[in-house]
Design a protein around this motif. Structure first.
Motif, short mmCIF file in Angstrom:
data_model
loop_
_atom_site.label_atom_id
_atom_site.label_comp_id
_atom_site.label_asym_id
_atom_site.label_seq_id
_atom_site.Cartn_x
_atom_site.Cartn_y
_atom_site.Cartn_z
N ARG A 168 0.88 -1.17 0.00
CA ARG A 168 0.00 0.00 0.00
C ARG A 168 0.92 1.22 0.00
N VAL A 169 0.35 2.37 -0.36
CA VAL A 169 1.14 3.60 -0.35
C VAL A 169 0.39 4.69 0.41
N LEU A 170 1.07 5.25 1.39
CA LEU A 170 0.56 6.43 2.08
C LEU A 170 1.31 7.61 1.47
N ALA A 171 0.59 8.42 0.69
CA ALA A 171 1.19 9.56 0.00
C ALA A 171 0.92 10.82 0.82
N PRO A 217 5.99 15.61 -2.52
CA PRO A 217 5.33 14.50 -1.84
C PRO A 217 6.34 13.53 -1.24
N ILE A 218 5.87 12.82 -0.24
CA ILE A 218 6.60 11.70 0.35
C ILE A 218 5.69 10.50 0.24
N TYR A 219 6.24 9.40 -0.28
CA TYR A 219 5.48 8.17 -0.42
C TYR A 219 6.03 7.12 0.54
N VAL A 220 5.17 6.66 1.44
CA VAL A 220 5.54 5.63 2.40
C VAL A 220 4.90 4.33 1.93
N PHE A 221 5.74 3.40 1.52
CA PHE A 221 5.26 2.09 1.06
C PHE A 221 5.19 1.18 2.27
N ILE A 222 4.01 0.56 2.46
CA ILE A 222 3.80 -0.28 3.62
C ILE A 222 3.28 -1.66 3.19
N ASP A 223 3.65 -2.66 3.96
CA ASP A 223 3.27 -4.03 3.61
C ASP A 223 1.91 -4.38 4.23
N GLU A 224 1.56 -5.65 4.11
CA GLU A 224 0.25 -6.11 4.60
C GLU A 224 0.07 -5.92 6.10
N ASN A 225 1.20 -5.88 6.83
CA ASN A 225 1.15 -5.67 8.28
C ASN A 225 1.27 -4.20 8.67
N PHE A 226 1.24 -3.34 7.67
CA PHE A 226 1.37 -1.90 7.84
C PHE A 226 2.76 -1.50 8.36
N ASP A 227 3.75 -2.31 8.02
CA ASP A 227 5.13 -1.98 8.33
C ASP A 227 5.73 -1.24 7.14
N GLU A 228 6.53 -0.22 7.43
CA GLU A 228 7.18 0.55 6.38
C GLU A 228 8.24 -0.30 5.69
N VAL A 229 8.19 -0.33 4.34
CA VAL A 229 9.20 -1.07 3.59
C VAL A 229 10.07 -0.16 2.73
N ALA A 230 9.59 1.02 2.41
CA ALA A 230 10.37 1.98 1.63
C ALA A 230 9.73 3.35 1.73
N VAL A 231 10.57 4.38 1.56
CA VAL A 231 10.09 5.77 1.53
C VAL A 231 10.72 6.43 0.33
N TRP A 232 9.90 7.13 -0.45
CA TRP A 232 10.40 7.86 -1.63
C TRP A 232 9.92 9.29 -1.57
N GLY A 233 10.77 10.19 -2.02
CA GLY A 233 10.36 11.57 -2.20
C GLY A 233 11.42 12.52 -1.71
N PRO A 234 11.27 13.76 -2.04
CA PRO A 234 10.20 14.38 -2.81
C PRO A 234 10.47 14.44 -4.31
N ARG A 235 11.73 14.16 -4.74
CA ARG A 235 12.05 14.31 -6.17
C ARG A 235 12.96 13.20 -6.65
N ALA A 236 12.83 12.92 -7.96
CA ALA A 236 13.81 12.07 -8.64
C ALA A 236 15.09 12.88 -8.84
N GLU A 237 16.21 12.19 -8.96
CA GLU A 237 17.51 12.85 -9.07
C GLU A 237 17.58 13.87 -10.20
N GLU A 238 17.11 13.50 -11.39
CA GLU A 238 17.22 14.42 -12.52
C GLU A 238 16.31 15.63 -12.36
N VAL A 239 15.21 15.46 -11.67
CA VAL A 239 14.32 16.59 -11.40
C VAL A 239 14.99 17.52 -10.39
N GLN A 240 15.61 16.94 -9.37
CA GLN A 240 16.33 17.76 -8.39
C GLN A 240 17.46 18.53 -9.06
N ALA A 241 18.17 17.89 -9.97
CA ALA A 241 19.26 18.57 -10.69
C ALA A 241 18.72 19.75 -11.49
#
Length: 182
Positions: A51-54, A106-130
């Motif tokens: 799941r993703v909590l954005a 944005p910050i995207y928090v990817f969570i598994d079936e147990n609602f444990d955090e598995v990854a966090v992404w954001g706010p920008r991709a490298e080339e966008v930040q550049a």
């Protein structure tokens, strides 16, 4: 609150879109124009039932672009996305500060079936930040009387680039997949 509580209290995609007052049409335009490339990692994501909590706001240009790409990924990987509005969830965003100080979204928090955090992404991709860093390098100091006007012009430049640069969209797509499929 736990990630499970934040997720359960967050807005559905439809509710997020319904409350949008800024960038709604632009986000939809990017979503419709972005042709997500085939990627075998999407099948792996389907099997993980994430799941993703954005954490987002409609006024944010980065969110306008990135949310559209996230929704394409979620669609392909069968991930449920829910939106927590940053400005009314400061306790949540403060757990995901950019560089330890900034409430960037944005910050995207990817969570598994147990609602444990598995990854966090954001706010920008490298080339966008550049791109952003390069475009803002000639801004005057914040106390300069022209700073506000010139800063607004840079925001418009970024907004327009986010709307019209498919290479940025692909960069965001690849960056998110790289983060969540590590």
């Amino acid at each position: 609150m736990s990630l499970k509580e934040y997720f359960e209290n967050a807005l559905s995609v439809e509710d997020y879109k319904a409350q949008m007052k800024v960038n709604k049409e632009e986000m939809q335009q990017i979503y419709e124009q972005f042709d997500a490339p085939e990627d075998d990692r999407l099948n792996d994501l389907k099997d993980r039932h994430l799941r993703v909590l954005a954490i987002s706001e409609d006024w944010c240009g980065d969110a306008m672009m990135n949310n559209a790409i996230l929704l394409r990924i979620a669609e392909q990987a069968n991930m449920e996305v829910r939106f927590a509005l940053r400005d009314s969830n400061l306790d949540l965003i403060d757990q995901y500060l950019t560089n330890g100080t900034s409430r960037s979204i944005p910050i995207y928090v990817f969570i598994d079936e147990n609602f444990d955090e598995v990854a966090v992404w954001g706010p920008r991709a490298e080339e966008v930040q550049a791109f952003i860093t390069d475009s803002r390098k000639d801004l005057p100091a914040k106390d300069d009387p022209t700073f506000e006007e010139k800063s607004k012009a840079k925001h418009k430049l970024a907004h327009d680039a986010f709307l019209s640069t498919p290479a940025f969209w692909k960069g965001v797509y690849t960056s998110i997949l790289n983060k969540v499929t590590k």
